[in-house]
Design an enzyme around this catalytic site. Structure first.
Site, short mmCIF file in Angstrom:
data_model
loop_
_atom_site.label_atom_id
_atom_site.label_comp_id
_atom_site.label_asym_id
_atom_site.label_seq_id
_atom_site.Cartn_x
_atom_site.Cartn_y
_atom_site.Cartn_z
N LYS A 61 0.84 -1.20 0.00
CA LYS A 61 0.00 0.00 0.00
C LYS A 61 0.88 1.25 0.00
O LYS A 61 2.08 1.17 0.29
CB LYS A 61 -0.92 -0.02 1.23
CG LYS A 61 -0.18 -0.10 2.56
CD LYS A 61 -1.11 -0.48 3.71
CE LYS A 61 -0.35 -0.57 5.02
NZ LYS A 61 -1.17 -1.14 6.11
N TYR B 39 14.57 31.36 5.92
CA TYR B 39 13.38 32.09 6.37
C TYR B 39 13.44 32.31 7.88
O TYR B 39 13.83 31.40 8.63
CB TYR B 39 12.11 31.30 6.06
CG TYR B 39 11.71 31.31 4.62
CD1 TYR B 39 11.28 32.47 3.99
CD2 TYR B 39 11.74 30.14 3.87
CE1 TYR B 39 10.91 32.48 2.65
CE2 TYR B 39 11.36 30.13 2.54
CZ TYR B 39 10.95 31.30 1.93
OH TYR B 39 10.59 31.30 0.62
C1 LIG Z 1 -0.47 -2.06 6.80
C2 LIG Z 1 -1.05 -3.31 7.29
C3 LIG Z 1 -0.26 -4.47 7.41
C4 LIG Z 1 1.24 -4.44 7.26
O1 LIG Z 1 1.80 -3.95 8.44
P1 LIG Z 1 3.37 -3.93 8.68
O2 LIG Z 1 3.51 -3.52 10.09
O3 LIG Z 1 3.90 -2.88 7.74
O4 LIG Z 1 3.88 -5.27 8.35
C5 LIG Z 1 -0.87 -5.65 7.75
N1 LIG Z 1 -2.20 -5.70 7.97
C6 LIG Z 1 -2.99 -4.61 7.88
C7 LIG Z 1 -4.43 -4.74 8.16
C8 LIG Z 1 -2.44 -3.38 7.55
O5 LIG Z 1 -3.22 -2.30 7.48
#
Ligand SMILES: *Cc1c(COP(=O)(O)O)cnc(C)c1O
Length: 369
Positions: free
Chosen positions: A40, A263
């Site tokens: 993601k 700045y």
């Molecule tokens: C993002 C996510 C993961 C992965 O988590 P990590 O800590 O990056 O391994 C797994 N399950 C769900 C539901 C997530 O939202």
């Protein structure tokens, strides 16, 4: 928006590190464990297509956070199973069916809306999400989950999986973790079906609770060579960070004592100082709170002086360097390393946020090795 490829600021991703990390974690898990790569948010900023290509031969599927991220993978030709972890708009169900994208079903209310939408659900694949203590999305009790299963099955939906998510698997204190695990097992025992995929483990659970996998794990952070606990728990095996962030000096000058920089004139030289400018700033994800942090030039730590601008940062240098000298903001230079975790420590946040905030203006280049 177009990526700024004519500016010397870029992310370098070591794809071999990602494969290495995946294999390393999987070696410590029971042999038949399946794995979905969590890619993601542009693969945590690493560039989703290249990461998906790297993972494709090694994983059983992918997880993304929303339908658009899944569509990007389908349009790039990936045919693996894809699970959308978040709550999807009911209006997008026909698209999910057409592209064979599996959706998370998280509440009875959502099921009712899906039925009301009159879409033909018969080819839809879903994973039921159980909330065992995260308090976010998912069914809290077995009755409503079973009711959802009945309603979905009546419409021909295939329940491909059941899953949950731990809130504290990355912490020393294991009390909540064990409570959630017990709750998940209890709910599973009361559900009327046992689908193909039962999964509860993110990276932290896969690393520090490797005995509690069901038959699939969802790996994110660890694939990228990041420790999901920050510095709280040591990793049982070495992993390799995949992402480096580089820029180059575009101007170096000497400023006399008493000159202000940036700045707000928040930095004033105490003596004659060498000041170098790099073309990267908060619009790239190097946020203003990074003022005072140290980055690497010629193997030496150099402080960010003055405010971080939208597109530029100024460094104090130990001596003059030519235009084009490389600056390492994340990564290794000589014997020194600056890590995404160092950024997280500076900012009071987690390494996940550091890499996700690196913006699309930065080109992602892929390391050959
Ligand atoms: C993002 C996510 C993961 C992965 O988590 P990590 O800590 O990056 O391994 C797994 N399950 C769900 C539901 C997530 O939202």
């Amino acid at each position: 928006m177009r990526t700024s490829i004519h500016r010397p600021s870029w992310i370098e991703v070591d794809l071999a590190a990602i494969s290495y990390n995946l294999k390393t974690v999987m070696q410590a898990l029971p042999q038949k464990t399946a794995v979905f790569g969590v890619i993601k948010a542009n693969a945590y900023g690493h560039g989703v297509i290249a990461v998906a290509e790297t993972l494709a031969p090694l994983v059983d599927g992918f997880c993304v956070s929303n339908i658009d991220e899944a569509l990007e993978l389908r349009e790039a030709g990936f045919e693996q199973e894809i699970l959308v972890l978040g709550v999807s708009a009911v209006s997008a169900i026909p698209l999910a069916i057409e592209k064979q994208i599996q959706l998370a079903v998280t509440s009875l209310e959502w099921v009712d809306l899906a039925l009301e939408s009159q879409a033909d659900l018969s080819q839809l694949g879903v994973h039921l999400k159980l909330d065992t203590g995260m308090g976010r999305i998912g069914f809290r009790d077995s009755q409503s989950a079973n009711q959802a299963i009945t309603l979905l099955q009546e419409k021909g939906v295939t329940v491909e999986g059941i899953f949950t998510h731990f809130a504290t698997a990355d912490q020393k204190d294991e009390e909540q973790f064990h409570a959630q695990l017990a709750r998940f097992k209890e709910l599973l025992s009361k559900l009327k079906i046992q689908p193909r995929w039962i999964h509860a483990s993110n990276s932290a659970t896969s690393i520090w609770h490797s005995e509690t996998v069901f038959n699939m794990v969802r790996l994110g952070d660890i694939l990228y060579g990041l420790n999901p606990s920050g510095r709280e728990l040591a990793l049982p095996y070495p992993i390799q960070p995949a992402l480096s962030l580089y820029s180059e000096l575009v101007q170096v000058k000497t400023l006399p004592a008493g000159s202000s920089v940036g700045y707000g004139a928040t930095y004033v030289t105490e003596q004659e100082e060498y000041v170098g400018t790099i073309p990267i700033g908060y619009a790239d994800g190097v946020i203003r709170a990074m003022q005072g942090f140290q980055v690497l030039v010629d193997g030496q730590l150099c402080p960010i002086i003055g405010r971080v601008s939208m597109d530029q940062i100024t460094l104090r240098l130990p001596k003059g360097y030519p235009i084009g000298t490389r600056v390492t903001l994340i990564g290794q230079d000589g014997n020194q390393t600056v890590s995404a975790q160092d950024w997280a420590d500076k900012l009071g946040t987690i390494n996940y946020e550091v890499v996700c905030l690196l913006s699309d203006r930065l080109p992602r280049k892929y390391k050959e090795r």
